[in-house]
Design an enzyme around this catalytic site. Sequence first.
Site, PDB file in Angstrom:
ATOM      1  N   HIS A   1       5.122  -2.366  -1.999  1.00  0.00           N
ATOM      2  CA  HIS A   1       6.572  -2.402  -2.201  1.00  0.00           C
ATOM      3  C   HIS A   1       6.891  -2.968  -3.576  1.00  0.00           C
ATOM      4  CE1 HIS A   1      10.540  -4.625  -1.763  1.00  0.00           C
ATOM      5  NE2 HIS A   1      10.864  -3.354  -1.714  1.00  0.00           N
ATOM      6  N   SER A   2       7.780  -2.305  -4.301  1.00  0.00           N
ATOM      7  CA  SER A   2       8.240  -2.769  -5.606  1.00  0.00           C
ATOM      8  C   SER A   2       7.057  -2.979  -6.549  1.00  0.00           C
ATOM      9  CB  SER A   2       9.070  -4.050  -5.421  1.00  0.00           C
ATOM     10  OG  SER A   2       9.689  -4.434  -6.614  1.00  0.00           O
ATOM     11  N   MET A   3       6.918  -4.172  -7.108  1.00  0.00           N
ATOM     12  CA  MET A   3       5.837  -4.424  -8.075  1.00  0.00           C
ATOM     13  C   MET A   3       4.460  -4.399  -7.416  1.00  0.00           C
ATOM     14  SD  MET A   3       7.226  -4.648 -11.033  1.00  0.00           S
ATOM     15  CE  MET A   3       6.008  -5.427 -12.080  1.00  0.00           C
TER      16      MET A   3
ATOM     17  N   GLN B   1       6.701   1.962  -2.486  1.00  0.00           N
ATOM     18  CA  GLN B   1       8.098   1.949  -2.050  1.00  0.00           C
ATOM     19  C   GLN B   1       8.957   1.280  -3.119  1.00  0.00           C
ATOM     20  OE1 GLN B   1       7.389  -0.430   1.455  1.00  0.00           O
ATOM     21  NE2 GLN B   1       7.273   1.357   2.796  1.00  0.00           N
TER      22      GLN B   1
ATOM     23  N   THR C   1       8.918   1.376  -6.304  1.00  0.00           N
ATOM     24  CA  THR C   1       8.124   0.771  -7.389  1.00  0.00           C
ATOM     25  C   THR C   1       8.559   1.327  -8.743  1.00  0.00           C
ATOM     26  OG1 THR C   1       6.186   0.443  -5.981  1.00  0.00           O
ATOM     27  CG2 THR C   1       5.807   0.530  -8.340  1.00  0.00           C
TER      28      THR C   1
END
Length: 890
Positions: free
Chosen positions: A150-152, A177, A179
């Site tokens: 997720h993200s980073m 997700q 990212t």
Amino acid sequence: GVRDVMFLYEDNRCSMTYMYEYPEYLKIKLPKKTARRYPAYELYLYGEGSYAEENKNLLLTGIPVLFLPGNAGSYKQVRSLGSIALRKAEDVDFKYHFNFFSVNFNEELVALYGGSLQRQTKFVHECIKVILKLYRDREFAPSSVAIVGHSMGGLVARALLTLKNFKPELINLLITQATPHVAPVMPLDRYLTDFYTAVNNHWILKAQDLRNLTTLSVAGGFRDYQVRSGLAFLPRLSQHDSALSVVSSAVPRAWASTDHLSIVWCKELILATIRALFDLIDENTRQITEDPKKRMSVLNHHFVRHPAKMFEENPEALTDLTGAFMWITVKGSKWTYSVYNDSDGKYFAFPLASHRKSYSHVYCENSMLDTSSWIYGCMNTNSSMCLEASDLSWKAELLPTTKVVMLKLLDYPSLSHIVIQVPPAAGNKYTLGCEFFKEDSRTVQLPVTHIFSFGLSSSKILLNSTGLFYNVQLQHFNQIYQAFKIYIDSHCQSLKERKPSVYRLHIPWSHEDSITVAKVPSPAEISAKLHIAQPRSDSSLPELNIYSSPDCQYEVSKTIPFYSYYPFLLVFQIVRFHAGAFPVYIASNILLTYGGQLSTLRSTGQCSDFSLELVRTAKPYKVEPLISIVVFLQGFNWFREIWESLSLPEVDAAVLSSQDAWFPLVSLILFLFGTGIAYWSGVFFSTSLRLFSSLWLTLIRPTELQKDKLITPRRLCGMISLALVSWTTCGAFAVLIIYLQYLFKNSSTHTVKAQSSVDSIPEATQSPSSSETLAEAVNSLKMHITILNLFTWIVLLNLPSLIYWLKNLRYNVRLDPDPCRSTAIILVCILEILMNSSTSEVKSSKLLKIAAKVPLPLSVAMLAFGRMHLYRIPHFVTFSLLLHVLCCFV
């Protein structure tokens, strides 16, 4: 524009994911060397109820999946995936199941401080080794781990492949997700930008080595104002086709935009992910399949185009149509049929020979949303019965209220009939429909607002619907700054109950479609904005697909007055795509004002007010044309070679222009925003100092203005102390201390000035020296307010590293690496001198002329090289302040 980005978007249509049993997180013991090297990080195994109890001895037999949280994310965010996967495994009696692991990154702010990204990447590598060791000696031991980031966390997963000792075969599936793959949202330090450069360059240069890794990137859409979806699209690589980027609004059975956090728990998206994971299992190995083509086929099935059928790797080409069903031949070009409690099944056969000359396409729809086959292509007939047929249900596409098939007749020359199967309907009510049509008769064109038309253009289309499908092509809709609304108003001849209409905005060059379902008759509003611009090699047109109701009239319009929506929608896109560049434009305006004040001080001996000087000096034509000229010249090889020979970095505007994300009007608007924010920040500081000094007057009432040396032993000790603080702890901490000290010093100076004004004797008896002293104090205060305003943005840009340091203070007293350590030491020395200086020392300086002219080229350089590298702003400001300090001595 900010309000539009952060609040005016569609409602959250995601369902919350709930756990059936209490979630438990079993901490996995790491090797002592790993635990000692990464004391802040941990690895957990997710479980619930009896499943968690069984796994406490770590005798695992499932398929390992590792979840990586993002910026300030928690390892507990794995629970949505883990819980749904557990329920799915129960449905198949644990024939297959997944073990979900999660990494605790101590909720680090890695989107704002990039110094720990490399450390996180190396820790994940160690975790993968530990996870695979847990399955050693098992019957179906895995050789790789699937990762969900997720993200980073998704970027950290991609960075694994840049490690020298990392084996690429340890990962075969990566799902990210929201990212930001393309660039950091806020490039606040060079460690962050360098990390991005290393990862993206590796993925481009080593594309051949990544063919066995399948990557899926899911973006959140317009609800996600933290990471815009354009940043979440993976770099396009022509060398391999194992990467897929989609927006959640286009994902079948989800069709919803998600914000940055809800993408983790959005039930519709989680279900799509878990279904895909189970379809990826190889029955022989009991692990995720090693076939890259199958992996991509499964992901396309669940995330791009769902045919309303269960996934099959190799569906049978031919099917026998058996059963005691009645055969009915339909010769007309249009057919609809409603079913309710019909106990007899039927086959409706459409002969194609009579339609091939008159029509180009056939369109069929079915409101029964089950996964059974329903449409076939017949190749041989025997007394009006089809004995053997090809299953065309795989060509279908699932929509929110119906499943549809569109076939081009020329693509199926061997078919003699289209056959629709209507099974017995036991208590079910649904409708079917088919029609033959010419493509030209169902395709209309709608001109779209150009960027520079300012919404003055309007267009309207009337569709007298006699059919089931219309396609509206949106001409010249290809730039990210084009933003408008499409209004669809439907009117029907009768008031009978009708199926809802489905409107799909289809963008052919990327998977970012959005779907709207509206009752008929009723108006509908569709927001038309792009996440990424059209590639120059692509000539396709965006489309508005209207899955309509027959005998209804549809009015499609794009009428947007200048004073209404268009300016706000344009600003919405500018804020969405370039809000991260605001600090550089604000600092540039303040720096221009600072240079203007020094120039006025040199010419008149008086320092002008910040607000007046901002109006006079902060002009976009002083900085923007030069940058535009450089960007234009960089299109020529000879200029680019000269530029590179001087070791100058690439102009940020040139990079954005190559991504079709920039044009001069954007920079002008951002500059004007920067001017406005700089103006009000000046008003804020001036007002705040007045209020603070009023409070201070009640405590201390100084009687006279005292002049002191710039450097004293006490101040020298202060410099050395703060330099040591910066070197041994955190540079941003030392910067904050000197900033607060500067703020207090200015407040006391303002107090002295106010006190002198209150207690001043009548003008007739006032001495010239006291008037000059008071005027000097006012001039100095004006200069200090500007420097304080400028220095505030340095503090704000360094604040994330300070927060990161404070959060990790129990693990390490010294921030390492520190992005602002060397800059902080220089600033401490500069500001310790400047806070005690006055304009009297500067007036007579030989360097004042240079110091007054330097801010203009520094402001140009700041805009040229700081838009995508915000950490460069303090360097330009520091150089300008250094010249000011030299003016106090020379």
